[in-house]
Design a protein around this motif. Structure first.
Motif, PDB file in Angstrom:
ATOM      1  N   GLY A 144       0.823  -1.204   0.000  1.00 48.09           N
ATOM      2  CA  GLY A 144       0.000   0.000   0.000  1.00 48.09           C
ATOM      3  C   GLY A 144       0.854   1.250   0.000  1.00 48.09           C
ATOM      4  O   GLY A 144       2.085   1.191  -0.078  1.00 48.09           O
ATOM      5  N   SER A 145       0.194   2.396   0.097  1.00 46.29           N
ATOM      6  CA  SER A 145       0.862   3.696   0.128  1.00 46.29           C
ATOM      7  C   SER A 145       0.831   4.246   1.540  1.00 46.29           C
ATOM      8  O   SER A 145      -0.232   4.255   2.186  1.00 46.29           O
ATOM      9  CB  SER A 145       0.183   4.671  -0.842  1.00 46.29           C
ATOM     10  N   TYR A 146       1.966   4.726   1.988  1.00 49.87           N
ATOM     11  CA  TYR A 146       2.109   5.231   3.348  1.00 49.87           C
ATOM     12  C   TYR A 146       2.860   6.560   3.325  1.00 49.87           C
ATOM     13  O   TYR A 146       3.375   6.990   2.286  1.00 49.87           O
ATOM     14  CB  TYR A 146       2.881   4.221   4.210  1.00 49.87           C
ATOM     15  N   GLU A 147       2.925   7.196   4.490  1.00 52.76           N
ATOM     16  CA  GLU A 147       3.767   8.370   4.676  1.00 52.76           C
ATOM     17  C   GLU A 147       4.684   8.149   5.869  1.00 52.76           C
ATOM     18  O   GLU A 147       4.270   7.569   6.885  1.00 52.76           O
ATOM     19  CB  GLU A 147       2.921   9.624   4.915  1.00 52.76           C
ATOM     20  N   THR A 148       5.913   8.612   5.747  1.00 50.52           N
ATOM     21  CA  THR A 148       6.811   8.687   6.892  1.00 50.52           C
ATOM     22  C   THR A 148       6.803  10.114   7.407  1.00 50.52           C
ATOM     23  O   THR A 148       6.518  11.059   6.663  1.00 50.52           O
ATOM     24  CB  THR A 148       8.245   8.282   6.504  1.00 50.52           C
ATOM     25  N   ALA A 149       7.114  10.285   8.681  1.00 52.36           N
ATOM     26  CA  ALA A 149       7.139  11.635   9.243  1.00 52.36           C
ATOM     27  C   ALA A 149       8.115  11.712  10.399  1.00 52.36           C
ATOM     28  O   ALA A 149       8.096  10.865  11.293  1.00 52.36           O
ATOM     29  CB  ALA A 149       5.750  12.054   9.721  1.00 52.36           C
ATOM     30  N   CYS A 150       8.992  12.713  10.367  1.00 55.07           N
ATOM     31  CA  CYS A 150       9.785  13.095  11.532  1.00 55.07           C
ATOM     32  C   CYS A 150       9.101  14.301  12.162  1.00 55.07           C
ATOM     33  O   CYS A 150       8.592  15.178  11.450  1.00 55.07           O
ATOM     34  CB  CYS A 150      11.210  13.476  11.133  1.00 55.07           C
ATOM     35  N   LYS A 151       9.102  14.364  13.504  1.00 49.15           N
ATOM     36  CA  LYS A 151       8.460  15.476  14.203  1.00 49.15           C
ATOM     37  C   LYS A 151       9.452  16.140  15.147  1.00 49.15           C
ATOM     38  O   LYS A 151       9.486  15.847  16.348  1.00 49.15           O
ATOM     39  CB  LYS A 151       7.230  15.000  14.972  1.00 49.15           C
ATOM     40  N   PRO A 152      10.282  17.054  14.633  1.00 45.96           N
ATOM     41  CA  PRO A 152      11.189  17.779  15.531  1.00 45.96           C
ATOM     42  C   PRO A 152      10.402  18.560  16.575  1.00 45.96           C
ATOM     43  O   PRO A 152       9.420  19.235  16.250  1.00 45.96           O
ATOM     44  CB  PRO A 152      11.948  18.717  14.590  1.00 45.96           C
ATOM     45  N   GLY A 153      10.827  18.447  17.824  1.00 44.55           N
ATOM     46  CA  GLY A 153      10.083  19.088  18.897  1.00 44.55           C
ATOM     47  C   GLY A 153       8.860  18.301  19.312  1.00 44.55           C
ATOM     48  O   GLY A 153       8.128  18.712  20.208  1.00 44.55           O
ATOM     49  N   MET A 154       8.591  17.178  18.642  1.00 44.96           N
ATOM     50  CA  MET A 154       7.474  16.282  18.951  1.00 44.96           C
ATOM     51  C   MET A 154       6.110  16.975  18.842  1.00 44.96           C
ATOM     52  O   MET A 154       5.187  16.697  19.596  1.00 44.96           O
ATOM     53  CB  MET A 154       7.641  15.651  20.338  1.00 44.96           C
ATOM     54  N   ILE A 155       5.984  17.880  17.873  1.00 45.94           N
ATOM     55  CA  ILE A 155       4.718  18.578  17.666  1.00 45.94           C
ATOM     56  C   ILE A 155       4.428  18.668  16.175  1.00 45.94           C
ATOM     57  O   ILE A 155       5.305  18.483  15.332  1.00 45.94           O
ATOM     58  CB  ILE A 155       4.736  20.005  18.268  1.00 45.94           C
ATOM     59  N   GLY A 156       3.182  18.972  15.868  1.00 46.32           N
ATOM     60  CA  GLY A 156       2.777  19.245  14.496  1.00 46.32           C
ATOM     61  C   GLY A 156       2.586  17.991  13.663  1.00 46.32           C
ATOM     62  O   GLY A 156       2.612  16.864  14.154  1.00 46.32           O
ATOM     63  N   LYS A 157       2.364  18.207  12.379  1.00 47.79           N
ATOM     64  CA  LYS A 157       2.140  17.115  11.438  1.00 47.79           C
ATOM     65  C   LYS A 157       3.431  16.448  10.997  1.00 47.79           C
ATOM     66  O   LYS A 157       3.412  15.353  10.434  1.00 47.79           O
ATOM     67  CB  LYS A 157       1.389  17.641  10.201  1.00 47.79           C
ATOM     68  N   GLY A 158       4.552  17.108  11.236  1.00 49.10           N
ATOM     69  CA  GLY A 158       5.828  16.506  10.916  1.00 49.10           C
ATOM     70  C   GLY A 158       6.290  16.767   9.496  1.00 49.10           C
ATOM     71  O   GLY A 158       5.563  17.313   8.666  1.00 49.10           O
ATOM     72  N   ILE A 159       7.518  16.368   9.235  1.00 49.46           N
ATOM     73  CA  ILE A 159       8.122  16.482   7.898  1.00 49.46           C
ATOM     74  C   ILE A 159       7.825  15.180   7.176  1.00 49.46           C
ATOM     75  O   ILE A 159       8.355  14.123   7.509  1.00 49.46           O
ATOM     76  CB  ILE A 159       9.633  16.722   8.003  1.00 49.46           C
TER      77      ILE A 159
END
Length: 376
Positions: free
Chosen positions: A101-116
């Protein structure tokens, strides 16, 4: 929903991993080894964006100045796997089972928001880990535990909401940490479902991300800071509606054995990111109720996996038993009647002792996912 913490307050429960590949070096990933993720405060470089179905291992190295997190999301921000509290200079592994399937990876600097965010494509097919009868039994056992906790969560949240709407401040304050106990025990499962978690349990900082501050912590602020529930009725109604929705979703969810292993560790990260510091229940200071519930939930996940772990790594089980007993004994010093002391009644020495106990437990728990992912 996390809020950034000073690096000095983050529990150093991660093991530094040497030799992680960079985004430009696919040799390790191509050979079936860990997929390197280079995280900074502004970037999230994943070595591969196409992987085969089955179990993938991501090794996330934090080269930034902020504590970060790493997620793998299915459509609708459904969490397939996550790892929190990656302090600057450290690295953590995430084992996650992914069908095609299709997925997204995400890093969250500061542990907030939707992430990169970045795209991840999973192709092919693989036998699920639950084809192993022992792992299937583990997930079935843990699912029964989740159902018992969600049933109690719905009942106690309804009682809490009634007290709030009746204006019974004393009763509402008494029920607040009790209702949250059942939430905190299963929070890794509850966090799977998009924005339901921050709606129910988001702290005041969610407003920085364009969300409405509601749920348990908005009512907590009304009760302890304003000593009034006069304006809390609509928030309480929404809280109960959201809890009922998450109960339904959690009971229908088919979990991977790796979600049990990752969840056991994530619950320790919950302690690290909010309970030890007093950030979680900042108005009521009832953090130790949450702390104890997180430990209970971690134990339940490990208990479900225990037959598999005993067969594959009996020494790890002995270590886990010893460290859980140490955490229980350390936390037990702060009992008060049928509950717990308030966070602001603990000394810095008390908090350090608790931190050390969680550190000692976090390391062996971090090894469970790799054992679960082994081919039987």
């Amino acid at each position: 929903m996390r809020h950034p913490l000073p690096a000095s307050l983050v529990l150093a429960t991660a093991v530094v991993l040497a030799g992680c590949g960079s985004s430009g070096d696919d040799s390790t990933a191509a050979a079936g080894g860990p997929i390197a993720v280079k995280a900074t405060d502004t970037t999230c470089e994943v070595a591969r964006t196409q992987v085969d179905a089955g179990t993938s291992v991501f090794t996330i190295t934090n080269g930034g100045q902020k504590v970060t997190e790493f997620y793998v999301y299915a459509p609708g921000d459904r969490v397939m796997g996550e790892v929190e509290n990656i302090a600057p200079g450290l690295a953590r592994d995430l084992h996650v089972e992914l069908p095609a399937g299709s997925y997204e990876t995400a890093c969250k600097p500061g542990m907030i928001g939707k992430g990169i965010r970045g795209q991840l494509t999973v192709s092919g097919s693989a036998a699920p880990l639950t084809d192993d009868a022992a792992l299937l039994a583990a997930t079935d056992s843990y699912s029964r535990y989740v159902k018992s906790q969600t049933a109690a969560l719905e009942v106690k949240t309804a009682e809490f909401v009634k007290a709030v709407k009746d204006g019974d401040i004393a009763k509402a304050k008494q029920l607040f940490p009790i209702a949250r106990t059942y939430w905190e025990r299963i929070e890794p499962v509850a966090e799977i479902f998009g924005d339901l978690d921050p709606r129910i349990d988001g702290r005041e900082e969610v407003t920085e991300e364009g969300m409405t501050f509601g749920g348990f912590h908005r009512i907590e602020k009304d009760l302890w800071i304003d000593n009034s529930a006069a304006k809390s009725g609509p928030v309480a109604d929404q809280l109960l509606a959201d809890v009922k929705e998450i109960v339904q979703k959690a009971n229908a969810e088919k979990l991977s054995p790796l979600q049990l292993a990752n969840g056991a560790k994530a619950l320790l990260d919950e302690v690290a990111s909010g309970k030890i510091t007093g950030e979680e229940d900042r108005y009521s200071h009832t953090d130790l109720w949450d702390f104890n519930a997180n430990i209970d939930g971690s134990k339940a996940a490990i208990a479900s996996l225990r037959p598999v772990l005993e067969e594959r790594d009996a020494e790890l089980v002995k270590t886990l038993d010893a460290e859980f007993a140490n955490v229980d004994a350390t936390l037990g010093k702060h009992r008060s009647g049928d509950g717990w002391k308030l966070h602001n009644e603990l000394s810095q020495a008390d908090l350090k002792e608790l931190t050390d106990a969680i550190n000692a437990l976090a390391e062996p728990i971090s090894r469970v996912a790799a054992v679960v992912a082994e081919k039987s």
